[in-house]
Scaffold this motif. Structure first.
Motif, PDB file in Angstrom:
ATOM      1  N   LEU A 138     -32.566  70.360 -24.780  1.00 31.11           N
ATOM      2  CA  LEU A 138     -31.970  71.298 -25.734  1.00 31.11           C
ATOM      3  C   LEU A 138     -31.797  70.694 -27.122  1.00 31.11           C
ATOM      4  O   LEU A 138     -31.714  71.419 -28.105  1.00 31.11           O
ATOM      5  CB  LEU A 138     -30.645  71.820 -25.186  1.00 31.11           C
ATOM      6  N   ALA A 139     -31.761  69.375 -27.211  1.00 31.31           N
ATOM      7  CA  ALA A 139     -31.619  68.710 -28.505  1.00 31.31           C
ATOM      8  C   ALA A 139     -32.965  68.294 -29.097  1.00 31.31           C
ATOM      9  O   ALA A 139     -33.019  67.749 -30.201  1.00 31.31           O
ATOM     10  CB  ALA A 139     -30.734  67.465 -28.350  1.00 31.31           C
ATOM     11  N   ALA A 140     -34.052  68.566 -28.397  1.00 37.01           N
ATOM     12  CA  ALA A 140     -35.374  68.075 -28.806  1.00 37.01           C
ATOM     13  C   ALA A 140     -35.761  68.489 -30.228  1.00 37.01           C
ATOM     14  O   ALA A 140     -36.442  67.732 -30.928  1.00 37.01           O
ATOM     15  CB  ALA A 140     -36.434  68.541 -27.817  1.00 37.01           C
ATOM     16  N   ASP A 141     -35.331  69.660 -30.672  1.00 32.69           N
ATOM     17  CA  ASP A 141     -35.702  70.109 -32.013  1.00 32.69           C
ATOM     18  C   ASP A 141     -34.639  69.787 -33.065  1.00 32.69           C
ATOM     19  O   ASP A 141     -34.686  70.307 -34.182  1.00 32.69           O
ATOM     20  CB  ASP A 141     -36.027  71.602 -32.008  1.00 32.69           C
ATOM     21  N   CYS A 142     -33.697  68.930 -32.724  1.00 35.85           N
ATOM     22  CA  CYS A 142     -32.646  68.503 -33.652  1.00 35.85           C
ATOM     23  C   CYS A 142     -32.858  67.018 -33.950  1.00 35.85           C
ATOM     24  O   CYS A 142     -32.409  66.157 -33.170  1.00 35.85           O
ATOM     25  CB  CYS A 142     -31.261  68.718 -33.044  1.00 35.85           C
ATOM     26  N   PRO A 143     -33.538  66.692 -35.036  1.00 36.50           N
ATOM     27  CA  PRO A 143     -33.921  65.293 -35.285  1.00 36.50           C
ATOM     28  C   PRO A 143     -32.771  64.315 -35.482  1.00 36.50           C
ATOM     29  O   PRO A 143     -32.950  63.118 -35.284  1.00 36.50           O
ATOM     30  CB  PRO A 143     -34.783  65.376 -36.550  1.00 36.50           C
ATOM     31  N   THR A 144     -31.590  64.800 -35.816  1.00 32.86           N
ATOM     32  CA  THR A 144     -30.465  63.887 -36.046  1.00 32.86           C
ATOM     33  C   THR A 144     -29.570  63.740 -34.818  1.00 32.86           C
ATOM     34  O   THR A 144     -28.535  63.092 -34.883  1.00 32.86           O
ATOM     35  CB  THR A 144     -29.600  64.362 -37.230  1.00 32.86           C
ATOM     36  N   VAL A 145     -29.986  64.340 -33.700  1.00 30.18           N
ATOM     37  CA  VAL A 145     -29.185  64.300 -32.477  1.00 30.18           C
ATOM     38  C   VAL A 145     -29.791  63.315 -31.479  1.00 30.18           C
ATOM     39  O   VAL A 145     -30.992  63.339 -31.223  1.00 30.18           O
ATOM     40  CB  VAL A 145     -29.074  65.699 -31.828  1.00 30.18           C
ATOM     41  N   GLU A 146     -28.929  62.450 -30.938  1.00 28.42           N
ATOM     42  CA  GLU A 146     -29.308  61.555 -29.849  1.00 28.42           C
ATOM     43  C   GLU A 146     -28.464  61.933 -28.644  1.00 28.42           C
ATOM     44  O   GLU A 146     -27.300  62.311 -28.791  1.00 28.42           O
ATOM     45  CB  GLU A 146     -28.994  60.102 -30.200  1.00 28.42           C
ATOM     46  N   VAL A 147     -29.031  61.796 -27.469  1.00 23.68           N
ATOM     47  CA  VAL A 147     -28.312  62.071 -26.238  1.00 23.68           C
ATOM     48  C   VAL A 147     -28.224  60.761 -25.461  1.00 23.68           C
ATOM     49  O   VAL A 147     -29.242  60.143 -25.169  1.00 23.68           O
ATOM     50  CB  VAL A 147     -29.025  63.155 -25.397  1.00 23.68           C
TER      51      VAL A 147
END
Length: 171
Positions: free
Chosen positions: A62-71
């Motif tokens: 779900l975060a794949a298209d959010c470049p500033t998000v790390e999981v």
């Protein structure tokens, strides 16, 4: 948004499962801070439906298209995780007034443990304010339709898990 220093924010939770409310807060927080870490808790105090690996995978999808998000997964004290990753802000979601008392106490405790870290409360968008992972798990386990509360990829995992056993799995 520009600032003289990059601010790292940490959005912690068990995310069991990752709901549309979680996704809404993640996306909105990612626009406020230069770096957002979605910190998936191992869930040492909760029985979870999904393993830590499964919850990480859902959040990463779900975060794949959010470049500033790390999981990133974490165990133990949130304080240790935040300090280790250079966090300056903890992001917490408030769905209802009933959440406020617990979150207020948690923010106060975190302030004692991390005096240089601020807690920021975000409310979900109107259509997501009532969604909780607990409700989603219960409705899914009882055979109800949760397609309005989770992303399609999460829905497929929920359906598969419920069809396998309908029981909660240990973290």
């Amino acid at each position: 948004m520009t600032s003289s220093t990059a601010i790292t924010a940490v959005y912690p939770g068990t995310f069991d499962p990752f709901t549309l409310g979680h996704e809404d807060l993640m996306r909105r927080a990612s626009r406020l801070f230069e770096r957002l870490i979605v910190a998936v808790a191992a869930g040492h105090h909760k029985r979870t439906m999904f393993t830590i690996a499964e919850r990480l995978e859902m959040a990463q999808e779900l975060a794949a298209d959010c470049p500033t998000v790390e999981v990133i997964a974490f165990r133990g004290l949130l304080r240790d995780f935040v300090v280790e990753h250079g966090g300056k802000v903890v992001v917490r979601g408030l769905r209802a007034v009933s959440d406020f008392e617990y979150e207020f106490q948690m923010a106060g405790m975190n302030r004692q443990l991390m005096p240089d870290v601020e807690t920021v409360f975000l409310t979900p968008s109107d259509q997501h304010q009532f969604i909780s992972g607990t409700f989603v798990r219960e409705i899914a386990t009882l055979g109800g339709d949760v397609s309005k509360f989770v992303a399609p990829s999460v829905l497929a995992r929920l359906r598969e898990r419920v069809s396998q056993s309908g029981r909660l799995n240990p973290a």
